[in-house]
Design a protein around this motif. Structure first.
Motif, short mmCIF file in Angstrom:
data_model
loop_
_atom_site.label_atom_id
_atom_site.label_comp_id
_atom_site.label_asym_id
_atom_site.label_seq_id
_atom_site.Cartn_x
_atom_site.Cartn_y
_atom_site.Cartn_z
N ASN A 1 101.40 73.10 -9.52
CA ASN A 1 101.26 73.40 -8.10
C ASN A 1 102.55 73.12 -7.35
O ASN A 1 102.96 73.90 -6.49
N THR B 1 101.04 84.43 -7.54
CA THR B 1 99.71 83.82 -7.50
C THR B 1 99.56 82.91 -8.71
O THR B 1 99.70 83.36 -9.84
N ARG C 1 96.91 73.02 -3.79
CA ARG C 1 96.51 73.87 -2.67
C ARG C 1 95.50 74.89 -3.21
O ARG C 1 95.85 75.94 -3.70
N GLN C 2 94.22 74.55 -3.11
CA GLN C 2 93.16 75.33 -3.73
C GLN C 2 93.08 76.75 -3.19
O GLN C 2 92.71 77.67 -3.91
N GLN C 3 93.45 76.96 -1.94
CA GLN C 3 93.36 78.30 -1.35
C GLN C 3 94.34 79.28 -1.99
O GLN C 3 94.14 80.49 -1.92
N ASP C 4 95.39 78.78 -2.62
CA ASP C 4 96.39 79.65 -3.26
C ASP C 4 96.04 79.98 -4.71
O ASP C 4 96.55 80.95 -5.25
N TRP C 5 95.22 79.20 -5.33
CA TRP C 5 94.94 79.31 -6.75
C TRP C 5 93.76 80.23 -7.04
O TRP C 5 92.85 80.36 -6.24
N GLN C 6 93.80 80.85 -8.20
CA GLN C 6 92.67 81.59 -8.76
C GLN C 6 92.32 80.91 -10.07
O GLN C 6 93.20 80.67 -10.90
#
Length: 187
Positions: free
Chosen positions: A90, A104, A122-127
């Motif tokens: 991250n 991504t 940053r969970q919102q950026d990860w898939q």
């Protein structure tokens, strides 16, 4: 016949030849003796053969299509080390700076990820995608893969065993990503 003018001309001619021939001879020796590590510009290992997301059975959400991907193949048992590596990956993603919107980060997991593992990222950026059986056969665990926007897996990086080496590892991944993003016109 041997006047001082002729000797001076010969000496000048020999010095001129020496000035042009010496660099050529030194360059030839440097190549033959492998004094320099030439031709290596990437920090990771280039992936041999044709390896694509389609071949590996990875189905991405539409958010991640047409983007560069940072694939992290997580190990079977994600313990403390896995949490450190996930945090390091991250941080590597954040270190891309202005190039972050083009990339991504994707985590490929086999078992359920605990909420503790996700606290330092940053969970919102990860898939996060569950690993398919075909993916397990084609991609190795504890590797970071760089994938181009066309779905080709280009470069792999082996995650170090020692947690002290993770920052240097992150710098190597960032160096490769920045070089690829600089020369890429897609994604």
């Amino acid at each position: 016949m041997n006047n001082p003018e002729t000797k001076k001309n010969r000496r000048s001619f020999i010095l001129l030849l020496f000035a042009f021939i010496l660099p050529i001879v030194l360059a030839k020796l440097a190549l033959e003796q492998q004094w320099f590590n030439y031709g290596v510009t990437n920090q990771g290992q280039l992936v041999e053969g044709e390896l694509t997301l389609e071949n590996t059975g990875i189905n991405l959400p539409s958010v991640a299509e047409k983007q560069w991907l940072m694939l992290y193949v997580m190990p079977d048992n994600c313990q403390d080390k896995c949490d450190q590596v996930l945090s390091g990956v991250n941080n590597t993603y954040i270190a891309l700076g202005k190039e972050m919107p083009r990339v991504t980060p994707v985590g490929l997991f086999q078992q359920v990820i605990t909420p503790n593992s996700l606290t330092n990222i940053r969970q919102q950026d990860w898939q996060f995608i569950k690993l398919a059986d075909t993916t397990k056969q084609r991609l190795q665990q504890n590797h970071i893969y760089i994938v181009d926007p066309l779905g080709n897996i280009v470069v792999s990086h082996v995650i170090p065993e020692n947690s002290d080496a993770i920052p240097a590892f992150g710098k190597a991944v960032v160096a490769d990503f920045k070089k690829l993003l600089k020369y890429s016109r897609i994604g």
